[in-house]
Design a protein around this motif. Structure first.
Motif, PDB file in Angstrom:
ATOM      1  N   VAL A 202      30.782  38.831  31.974  1.00 52.97           N
ATOM      2  CA  VAL A 202      31.374  39.959  32.706  1.00 52.97           C
ATOM      3  C   VAL A 202      32.810  39.617  33.114  1.00 52.97           C
ATOM      4  N   LEU A 203      33.000  38.391  33.593  1.00 59.77           N
ATOM      5  CA  LEU A 203      34.341  37.934  33.976  1.00 59.77           C
ATOM      6  C   LEU A 203      35.279  38.024  32.765  1.00 59.77           C
TER       7      LEU A 203
ATOM      8  N   VAL B 258      31.691  39.852  40.043  1.00 58.74           N
ATOM      9  CA  VAL B 258      33.106  39.524  39.850  1.00 58.74           C
ATOM     10  C   VAL B 258      33.933  40.401  40.776  1.00 58.74           C
ATOM     11  N   SER B 259      34.875  39.801  41.491  1.00 59.27           N
ATOM     12  CA  SER B 259      35.811  40.585  42.284  1.00 59.27           C
ATOM     13  C   SER B 259      37.228  40.287  41.827  1.00 59.27           C
ATOM     14  N   GLY B 260      38.119  41.210  42.137  1.00 64.81           N
ATOM     15  CA  GLY B 260      39.504  40.992  41.743  1.00 64.81           C
ATOM     16  C   GLY B 260      40.418  41.988  42.372  1.00 64.81           C
ATOM     17  N   GLY B 261      41.691  41.819  42.098  1.00 73.92           N
ATOM     18  CA  GLY B 261      42.711  42.728  42.593  1.00 73.92           C
ATOM     19  C   GLY B 261      44.005  42.450  41.874  1.00 73.92           C
TER      20      GLY B 261
ATOM     21  N   LEU C 284      36.073  41.762  31.871  1.00 75.87           N
ATOM     22  CA  LEU C 284      37.036  42.363  32.802  1.00 75.87           C
ATOM     23  C   LEU C 284      38.425  41.782  32.555  1.00 75.87           C
ATOM     24  N   ALA C 285      38.495  40.495  32.242  1.00 71.79           N
ATOM     25  CA  ALA C 285      39.790  39.864  31.965  1.00 71.79           C
ATOM     26  C   ALA C 285      40.409  40.478  30.712  1.00 71.79           C
ATOM     27  N   LEU C 286      39.607  40.646  29.670  1.00 67.64           N
ATOM     28  CA  LEU C 286      40.137  41.212  28.419  1.00 67.64           C
ATOM     29  C   LEU C 286      40.672  42.618  28.650  1.00 67.64           C
TER      30      LEU C 286
END
Ligand code: GLN
Length: 270
Positions: free
Chosen positions: A92-93, A265-268, A96-98
């Protein structure tokens, strides 16, 4: 001993699927061969290796450490007890990165706590124009990751050190991390083969958020304008992660579930 007899010997000791996989590795045969020719005799050394592996598996050692490799997103990575075993939720990480990298030419990517290198190597292979730096505190982990990069043909700039220390002053379009995030008192650490994995890759020794705090606190200085940070975390760490991101000045802090529907997964972005 035949292949069929070997499987019978493992019955009731370990999971059937594990027994089949171990036998395929020990005998050097495919699954199809195992099904089609169960009467094939197993040479004594292969048979002995198989029975020893069954004992290790029965004692709780993860299959990936016994055979020395594990799959991630369709590729095979070498693993040793110096690195965590790849988990499907880490895909999943990567996904989301791609999605964040789409449209960025020659993206600069930083992978913190690379371990066996699965995230850095996958991103490097799937974004061939990207420049990937991978950091780990453990020299032994970097050696495993380097081997994987070489075998899979990924070009990665490996650096040993503590989080951002080896990349001071450098800027990235994307920072990704699968840090140790299990709380030290989580009973999960004693189950499912986790005692065989490197403890420093699983837990911060405290509440489970210490490494996430360190990653979020340092990331603004390392990101290029518009850059993203994405990190994996535990099922109950989504809200805390978003709060840390917002407090550090990130916009649109979000949490994404894994395939089991668990916050993962979290991000910003800046
Ligand atoms: N998801 C892993 C587990 O619960 C932990 C991985 C990690 O700490 N990065 O087994």
């Amino acid at each position: 001993m035949t292949l069929a007899e070997a499987l019978t010997a493992a019955r009731g000791r370990i999971d059937r699927l594990d027994a089949r996989l171990l036998l395929e590795y020990a005998a050097g045969v495919t699954h199809a061969y195992l099904l089609a020719r169960p009467e094939t005799p197993l040479a004594a050394p292969a048979g002995e290796a198989f029975l020893a592996w069954v004992e290790r598996r029965a004692a709780g050692e993860p299959l990936a450490y016994i055979v020395g490799e594990a799959g991630f997103r369709g590729r095979v990575f070498q693993v040793s007890p110096d690195v965590l075993i790849p988990r499907p939720e880490t895909e999943v990480l990567v996904e989301l990165a791609l999605a964040r990298l789409d449209g960025i030419e020659r993206a600069r990517i930083l992978d913190l706590g690379t371990g066996s290198g699965i995230v850095a190597i996958t991103l490097a292979l799937e974004c061939p124009a990207a420049r990937v730096v991978a950091v780990d505190l453990s020299a032994a982990a970097i050696s495993v990751a380097r081997t994987n990069a070489g075998r899979l043909g990924a070009v990665i700039d490996f650096r040993r050190g503590d989080w951002y220390a080896p990349v001071a002053g450098e800027r990235f379009d994307l920072v990704v991390a699968n840090p140790p995030y299990v709380a030290a008192d989580d009973p999960h650490l004693a189950r499912n083969g986790l005692p065989f994995e490197p403890r420093q890759a699983l837990t911060d020794g405290g509440d489970g958020l210490a490494c996430i705090r360190a990653i979020v606190a340092g990331t603004a200085e390392q990101l290029a304008p518009g850059g993203w940070v994405l990190f994996e975390h535990g099922w109950d760490q989504g809200a805390a992660s978003r709060n840390l991101l917002t407090a550090a000045g990130f916009q649109a802090a979000f949490t994404h579930p894994d395939l089991a529907g668990i916050d993962r997964v979290s991000g910003g972005h800046l």
